[in-house]
Design an enzyme around this catalytic site. Structure first.
Site, mmCIF file in Angstrom:
data_model
loop_
_atom_site.group_PDB
_atom_site.id
_atom_site.type_symbol
_atom_site.label_atom_id
_atom_site.label_comp_id
_atom_site.label_asym_id
_atom_site.label_seq_id
_atom_site.Cartn_x
_atom_site.Cartn_y
_atom_site.Cartn_z
ATOM 1 N N ARG A 112 0.914 -1.150 0.000
ATOM 2 C CA ARG A 112 0.000 0.000 0.000
ATOM 3 C C ARG A 112 0.939 1.181 0.000
ATOM 4 O O ARG A 112 1.637 1.423 0.984
ATOM 5 C CB ARG A 112 -0.908 -0.031 1.236
ATOM 6 C CG ARG A 112 -1.739 1.242 1.437
ATOM 7 C CD ARG A 112 -2.733 1.420 0.303
ATOM 8 N NE ARG A 112 -3.673 2.506 0.597
ATOM 9 C CZ ARG A 112 -3.524 3.761 0.160
ATOM 10 N NH1 ARG A 112 -2.461 4.090 -0.558
ATOM 11 N NH2 ARG A 112 -4.420 4.673 0.449
ATOM 12 N N HIS A 166 1.727 7.032 1.823
ATOM 13 C CA HIS A 166 0.550 7.895 1.781
ATOM 14 C C HIS A 166 0.266 8.460 3.171
ATOM 15 O O HIS A 166 0.911 8.087 4.159
ATOM 16 C CB HIS A 166 -0.676 7.101 1.305
ATOM 17 C CG HIS A 166 -1.102 6.017 2.264
ATOM 18 N ND1 HIS A 166 -0.422 4.838 2.428
ATOM 19 C CD2 HIS A 166 -2.164 5.947 3.124
ATOM 20 C CE1 HIS A 166 -1.025 4.082 3.334
ATOM 21 N NE2 HIS A 166 -2.076 4.737 3.775
ATOM 22 N N HIS A 179 -3.397 10.299 5.505
ATOM 23 C CA HIS A 179 -4.830 10.583 5.514
ATOM 24 C C HIS A 179 -5.120 11.834 6.345
ATOM 25 O O HIS A 179 -4.330 12.215 7.208
ATOM 26 C CB HIS A 179 -5.631 9.433 6.154
ATOM 27 C CG HIS A 179 -5.282 8.079 5.663
ATOM 28 N ND1 HIS A 179 -5.727 7.569 4.476
ATOM 29 C CD2 HIS A 179 -4.531 7.092 6.231
ATOM 30 C CE1 HIS A 179 -5.273 6.347 4.322
ATOM 31 N NE2 HIS A 179 -4.542 6.035 5.362
ATOM 32 N N GLU A 224 -6.187 6.505 11.446
ATOM 33 C CA GLU A 224 -6.308 5.141 10.931
ATOM 34 C C GLU A 224 -5.964 4.133 12.023
ATOM 35 O O GLU A 224 -4.858 4.127 12.566
ATOM 36 C CB GLU A 224 -5.367 4.958 9.737
ATOM 37 C CG GLU A 224 -5.236 3.518 9.248
ATOM 38 C CD GLU A 224 -4.189 3.386 8.157
ATOM 39 O OE1 GLU A 224 -4.330 4.083 7.137
ATOM 40 O OE2 GLU A 224 -3.221 2.608 8.336
ATOM 41 N N HIS A 263 2.915 7.052 5.940
ATOM 42 C CA HIS A 263 3.281 5.683 6.269
ATOM 43 C C HIS A 263 3.120 4.780 5.053
ATOM 44 O O HIS A 263 2.524 5.176 4.046
ATOM 45 C CB HIS A 263 2.420 5.154 7.427
ATOM 46 C CG HIS A 263 0.947 5.236 7.187
ATOM 47 N ND1 HIS A 263 0.232 6.404 7.340
ATOM 48 C CD2 HIS A 263 0.037 4.301 6.790
ATOM 49 C CE1 HIS A 263 -1.040 6.200 7.077
ATOM 50 N NE2 HIS A 263 -1.188 4.922 6.720
ATOM 51 N N GLU A 294 -11.374 5.941 0.950
ATOM 52 C CA GLU A 294 -10.015 5.419 0.778
ATOM 53 C C GLU A 294 -9.395 5.871 -0.544
ATOM 54 O O GLU A 294 -8.167 5.972 -0.668
ATOM 55 C CB GLU A 294 -10.048 3.889 0.849
ATOM 56 C CG GLU A 294 -8.743 3.175 0.544
ATOM 57 C CD GLU A 294 -7.637 3.418 1.562
ATOM 58 O OE1 GLU A 294 -6.492 3.028 1.293
ATOM 59 O OE2 GLU A 294 -7.929 3.998 2.636
#
Length: 456
Positions: free
Chosen positions: A168, A171, A173, A177, A216, A238
């Site tokens: 993943r 990125h 947010h 999370e 992360h 997402e």
């Protein structure tokens, strides 16, 4: 241009000409798009078709023939034609309908007599969510948010899978999370606002947390990984996270070069699109090789982004077990409190409510029945509004396991049984008309999960 004609070609042409010649006749007999004005209202020549009563073949389960107020669980899994009938209430349904949904949602098709009408949509199967597929078979992700569950305004969830070596991508947010590893293992990495670095390996049952804005990445180890993400915003999407590839793609290369102190040509080979989920170089077995050392050092243990929940022993009770992780033991996740509950066959998570938070629930294993008269099959998620009482009953023949998540600084609940048992008996007797014999059997301690028989 010369046309070569063979015998079979001539036969085909004759057939086509015949068909074309006959077409107008067929078109003239075709009814028009709209009917006649004579079809409006009553007519003395009107005829009502008879003999159209459908022949519905079905049989009722034992629980459908008793009083609806008993609320017996109806296992429609192997019933060919389940019907919306309980005791003297309801009626047969000739269909057509979605029989698969009816079989796994028996209490929606034939609700107990204790049901009190329509409720909020508190159930969403991840299997109905859009599945975003990663590049080169690297994994996938599907989510639940207020788009599909409008009432779940406090939290949203994502179920994500990464194949061995899959990323993943880097990125961050705008939402916090919280994550539970469902199976496999992964390596997580982050850098905090002080420039301190973090890296850790997690396996099934472990938890991580990243505050808003903390960049992360997640990479699956040799056995791949699936994890559940819970965000503290019900409308979280997402697909709208901030990706490293997007930052580089949408910033002028001259600006990147100036900012990072390199030449413009250094960015000639950056990806031409976002990666999101992609295949990468397998992580080194020695995690120390990825433990970047900076002047700021590493993230202090007291502020760790991971918690090895899998190594915490469960608290055993009569009907199953419970184990809790909240800020008392995992301080960085300052407003996330969670419990993993296991309910043995026939048992139930006791009737309870949470005074300070909504509850976001994810079903990991087995099948169960919840207060809102939903029959829940894995993988599902359920939301329960602040202070609404609820229970979850194991209706299957294997252990039921689910995750309860609260937006709270401590995992707390109020148990119906403890409340009634801890209230003066005379008050309870006057209010509920319960006998002294019944009152003497109530327990003043929380049960969390109560045992029961699968045949009762």
């Amino acid at each position: 241009m010369k046309l070569q004609v063979y015998p079979w070609t001539l036969s085909l042409l004759l057939a086509l000409l015949t068909a074309v010649d006959a077409a107008p006749a067929r078109r003239s007999s075709n009814p028009s798009l709209r009917g006649s004005e004579t079809l409006v209202g009553y007519s003395s020549t009107e005829k009502v078709a008879s003999g159209t009563q459908p022949d519905i073949k079905y049989s009722l389960l034992p629980g459908q023939t008793v009083s609806p107020d008993i609320g017996a669980y109806l296992d429609f899994e192997k019933v060919e034609n389940p019907q919306p009938i309980r005791g003297s209430t309801g009626s047969d349904d000739p269909g057509p309908r979605n029989y698969a949904y009816d079989r796994i949602n028996s209490d929606k098709l034939a609700p107990p007599g204790t049901d009190n009408g329509q409720t909020i949509n508190a159930q969403w199967p991840m299997g109905l969510s859009h599945n975003r597929l990663g590049i080169d078979n690297a994994g996938w992700a599907r989510q639940e948010n207020t788009v599909v569950m409008p009432a779940a305004t406090e939290m949203a969830g994502v179920d994500m899978r990464l194949e061995p070596g899959g990323y993943r991508e880097l990125h961050w947010h705008v939402a916090a999370e919280w994550s539970l590893v469902l199976n496999g293992s992964c390596r997580i990495q982050a850098v905090n606002t002080d420039g301190q670095t973090f890296v850790d390996d997690l396996s099934a049952g472990d938890v991580w947390f990243f505050p808003p804005g903390i960049p992360h990445s997640i990479q699956a180890l040799d056995d791949g990984v699936e994890f559940l993400l819970v965000f503290d915003q019900g409308d979280f999407d997402e697909d709208n996270t901030f990706l490293a590839t997007e930052v580089f793609l949408h910033t002028p290369k001259s600006v990147l070069a100036k900012n990072l102190g390199v030449s413009i040509s250094a960015f000639d080979d950056i990806p031409d699109d976002e990666l999101y989920i992609f295949e990468g170089t397998p992580a080194p077995a020695d995690i120390e090789k990825q433990n970047v050392t900076t002047q700021s050092g590493v993230v202090p243990r007291t502020e760790s982004y991971s918690y090895h929940f899998s190594e915490q022993a469960a608290h055993e009770v009569a009907g199953g077990s419970v184990k809790i992780v909240d800020p008392l033991t995992f301080p960085i996740a300052s407003n996330f409190s969670a419990a993993i509950v296991t309910v043995h066959p026939g048992g139930m998570r006791e009737i309870h409510w949470h005074p300070t938070s909504d509850e976001w629930t994810f079903f990991i294993q087995g099948q169960g029945r919840a207060t809102l008269f939903l029959h829940l099959m894995l993988p599902q998620r359920l939301t329960t509004a602040l202070s609404n009482s609820h229970y979850i009953e194991n209706t299957g023949d294997e252990d039921l396991m689910f995750l309860e998540v609260l937006q709270a600084t401590q995992f707390t609940d109020m148990a119906l049984g403890q409340w009634i048992a801890s209230t003066p008996k005379q008050i309870v007797k006057d209010t509920l008309n319960l006998s002294n014999s019944t009152l003497s059997k109530l327990k003043t301690e929380k049960q969390y999960v109560v045992a029961g028989s699968t045949t009762s």
